[in-house]
Enzyme design. Structure first.
Site, PDB file in Angstrom:
ATOM      1  N   TYR A 115       0.817  -1.214   0.000  1.00  0.00           N
ATOM      2  CA  TYR A 115       0.000   0.000   0.000  1.00  0.00           C
ATOM      3  C   TYR A 115       0.853   1.269   0.000  1.00  0.00           C
ATOM      4  O   TYR A 115       0.378   2.326  -0.393  1.00  0.00           O
ATOM      5  CB  TYR A 115      -0.894   0.038   1.244  1.00  0.00           C
ATOM      6  CG  TYR A 115      -2.106  -0.850   1.200  1.00  0.00           C
ATOM      7  CD1 TYR A 115      -1.997  -2.216   0.995  1.00  0.00           C
ATOM      8  CD2 TYR A 115      -3.377  -0.313   1.395  1.00  0.00           C
ATOM      9  CE1 TYR A 115      -3.120  -3.025   0.990  1.00  0.00           C
ATOM     10  CE2 TYR A 115      -4.499  -1.112   1.390  1.00  0.00           C
ATOM     11  CZ  TYR A 115      -4.375  -2.471   1.181  1.00  0.00           C
ATOM     12  OH  TYR A 115      -5.492  -3.262   1.181  1.00  0.00           O
ATOM     13  N   LYS A 161       4.170 -15.272   2.979  1.00  0.00           N
ATOM     14  CA  LYS A 161       4.355 -16.032   1.730  1.00  0.00           C
ATOM     15  C   LYS A 161       5.862 -16.211   1.578  1.00  0.00           C
ATOM     16  O   LYS A 161       6.484 -15.784   0.591  1.00  0.00           O
ATOM     17  CB  LYS A 161       3.725 -15.256   0.556  1.00  0.00           C
ATOM     18  CG  LYS A 161       3.673 -16.029  -0.747  1.00  0.00           C
ATOM     19  CD  LYS A 161       2.630 -17.135  -0.771  1.00  0.00           C
ATOM     20  CE  LYS A 161       2.695 -17.916  -2.072  1.00  0.00           C
ATOM     21  NZ  LYS A 161       1.796 -19.100  -2.084  1.00  0.00           N
ATOM     22  N   ASP A 193      -1.872 -18.683   1.585  1.00  0.00           N
ATOM     23  CA  ASP A 193      -2.915 -19.427   0.855  1.00  0.00           C
ATOM     24  C   ASP A 193      -3.522 -20.505   1.758  1.00  0.00           C
ATOM     25  O   ASP A 193      -4.742 -20.665   1.843  1.00  0.00           O
ATOM     26  CB  ASP A 193      -2.386 -20.016  -0.467  1.00  0.00           C
ATOM     27  CG  ASP A 193      -1.004 -20.629  -0.360  1.00  0.00           C
ATOM     28  OD1 ASP A 193      -0.396 -20.585   0.730  1.00  0.00           O
ATOM     29  OD2 ASP A 193      -0.523 -21.174  -1.372  1.00  0.00           O
ATOM     30  N   ASP A 217      -5.725  -7.435   4.880  1.00  0.00           N
ATOM     31  CA  ASP A 217      -6.938  -6.867   4.280  1.00  0.00           C
ATOM     32  C   ASP A 217      -7.827  -8.003   3.782  1.00  0.00           C
ATOM     33  O   ASP A 217      -9.030  -8.058   4.077  1.00  0.00           O
ATOM     34  CB  ASP A 217      -6.555  -5.937   3.122  1.00  0.00           C
ATOM     35  CG  ASP A 217      -7.777  -5.399   2.404  1.00  0.00           C
ATOM     36  OD1 ASP A 217      -8.727  -4.989   3.093  1.00  0.00           O
ATOM     37  OD2 ASP A 217      -7.788  -5.398   1.154  1.00  0.00           O
ATOM     38  N   ASP A 221     -11.604  -9.838   5.627  1.00  0.00           N
ATOM     39  CA  ASP A 221     -12.939  -9.988   5.027  1.00  0.00           C
ATOM     40  C   ASP A 221     -13.379 -11.448   5.123  1.00  0.00           C
ATOM     41  O   ASP A 221     -14.555 -11.744   5.391  1.00  0.00           O
ATOM     42  CB  ASP A 221     -12.945  -9.553   3.550  1.00  0.00           C
ATOM     43  CG  ASP A 221     -13.385  -8.103   3.353  1.00  0.00           C
ATOM     44  OD1 ASP A 221     -13.028  -7.262   4.195  1.00  0.00           O
ATOM     45  OD2 ASP A 221     -14.074  -7.811   2.351  1.00  0.00           O
TER      46      ASP A 221
HETATM   47  C1  IPM Z   1     -10.100  -1.829   4.536  1.00  0.00           C
HETATM   48  C2  IPM Z   1     -10.303  -1.317   3.121  1.00  0.00           C
HETATM   49  C3  IPM Z   1      -9.158  -0.398   2.724  1.00  0.00           C
HETATM   50  C4  IPM Z   1      -7.870  -1.181   2.815  1.00  0.00           C
HETATM   51  C5  IPM Z   1      -9.295   0.257   1.325  1.00  0.00           C
HETATM   52  C6  IPM Z   1     -10.600   0.946   1.150  1.00  0.00           C
HETATM   53  C7  IPM Z   1      -8.150   1.186   1.038  1.00  0.00           C
HETATM   54  O1  IPM Z   1     -10.459  -2.365   2.215  1.00  0.00           O
HETATM   55  O2  IPM Z   1      -9.967  -1.005   5.464  1.00  0.00           O
HETATM   56  O3  IPM Z   1     -10.103  -3.046   4.724  1.00  0.00           O
HETATM   57  O4  IPM Z   1      -7.545  -1.967   1.902  1.00  0.00           O
HETATM   58  O5  IPM Z   1      -7.167  -1.016   3.820  1.00  0.00           O
HETATM   59 MN    MN Z   2     -10.642  -4.321   3.181  1.00  0.00          MN
END
Ligand code: IPM
Ligand code: MN
Ligand code: NAD
Length: 322
Positions: A115, A161, A193, A217, A221
């Site tokens: 990032y 990784k 993975d 990240d 999720d």
């Molecule tokens: C998160 C989001 C952000 C990230 C994006 C929107 C830049 O996906 O906070 O998880 O990848 O950090």
């Molecule tokens: Mn995210």
């Protein structure tokens, strides 16, 4: 003072439920423009005044940003968010995921890696982003993860990784060096993975996971998905000193924005993390979490199979706070 950033899409809808809780607890807050809303108003996603207010705040409570209108634009809401994280130096992003027997805490490195590495376009048109880590960046977030694991079940999974990436081999080396300082914590290394597969198939085997920015990240999720969905997933981003930054894991959900049906739970649980880690009010945090759990039983939103509105669930939560 708490700086509240209402953001975009469902952001203002879920932020409204959080600020009503702050009012109920008698905590002062002030809203500042941020994200796509700020680009429209000022041309920049993180205006100087907003950044200054965040720096001076006791804690920053942020709703998601992002707007399809700016997805391909030169100036994007997400850039403001990356800058805010880096300006506040919040390197440790705590993303807890709990449901029944599952109790995982992902500690995501937040201000390094892909990032923030060098990026650009070569003469031949090749576009590149680079993943970079200094050992000190790995050490500070790994230490935080060891400390958190020590206070939980004493198990730390470091995800990388290392079979491919030099930054991952550095990551593994630093984690191994630190392990000697935390004899009560059992460390394992896992390739990312496989970690994704295990999180899906055997989520109860994890206690604390520490990993670099991009892996964290994606895995967070996934962890949210196996514990009730993105509508429930909060986060706390902490540095060496306040202010911390508290925000849901989910985005601005343009597909449901404006309909009043977004689940405010992730925002409310981020508020609880702020009470606990940002404001030193663990008792208020406990009460809010309890109220959220009761509210969810009575008034689940459509993402959970219910029919409650954002405001309906928010009101149910507040009814259990008084
Ligand atoms: C998160 C989001 C952000 C990230 C994006 C929107 C830049 O996906 O906070 O998880 O990848 O950090
Ligand atoms: Mn995210
Ligand atoms: P998203 O998290 O916004 O949405 C993914 C799916 O989950 C959608 O179907 C959405 O409706 C659902 N969802 C998310 N939060 C919900 C909630 N509280 N209640 C009910 N359903 C919910 O991810 P996306 O669609 O990939 O991204 C949309 C925008 O958000 C993009 O611009 C992205 O950059 C941004 N984003 C911002 C943040 C942040 O500010 N922290 C985080 C992630 C994504």
């Amino acid at each position: 003072m708490i700086a509240v950033l209402p953001g975009d899409g469902i952001g203002p809808e879920v932020a409204r439920e959080a600020t009503q809780v702050l009012d109920l607890l008698g905590l002062p807050w002030e809203e500042h423009v941020f994200g796509a809303a700020a680009i429209r108003a000022t041309g920049a996603p993180l205006p100087d005044e907003t950044l200054e207010a965040c720096r001076l705040a006791e804690a920053v409570l942020k709703a998601p940003v992002g707007d399809p209108e700016f997805d391909a634009a030169e100036i994007r809401p997400e850039q403001g968010m990356l800058r805010l994280r880096s300006e506040l130096a919040v390197f440790a992003n705590l993303r807890p995921a709990k449901d029944g027997e599952i109790d995982v805490l992902i500690v995501r490195e937040l201000i390094g890696g892909l990032y923030y590495g060098a990026r650009g376009v070569r003469d031949d048109g090749t576009v590149f982003d680079t993943c970079e880590y200094h050992p000190s960046q790995v050490e500070r977030v790994a230490r935080r993860a060891f400390e958190l694991a020590r206070d939980r079940r004493g198990h730390l999974t470091s995800v990388d990784k290392a079979n491919v990436l030099d930054t991952s081999r550095l990551w593994r080396r630093v984690v191994n060096e630190l392990a000697a300082d935390y004899p009560g914590v059992e460390v394992e290394h896992m390739l990312v993975d496989n970690a994704a597969m295990q999180l899906h198939s055997h989520p109860t085997r994890f206690d604390v996971i520490v990993t670099e920015n991009m892996f964290g990240d994606i895995l967070s999720d996934l962890a949210a998905a196996v514990t009730g969905g993105l509508g429930l997933a909060p986060s706390a981003s902490l540095g060496e000193r306040p202010p911390g930054l508290f925000e849901p894991v989910h985005g601005s959900a343009p597909d449901i924005a404006g309909r009043g049906i977004a689940n405010p739970t992730a925002m409310l649980l981020s508020t609880a993390l702020m009470l606990e880690h940002g404001l030193g009010r663990p008792e208020d945090a406990r009460r809010l979490r309890e109220a959220v759990a009761l509210g969810l039983e009575e008034a689940p939103t459509p993402d959970l199979g219910g029919t409650a509105t954002t405001a309906g669930l928010g009101a149910a939560v507040r009814s259990h706070l008084t």
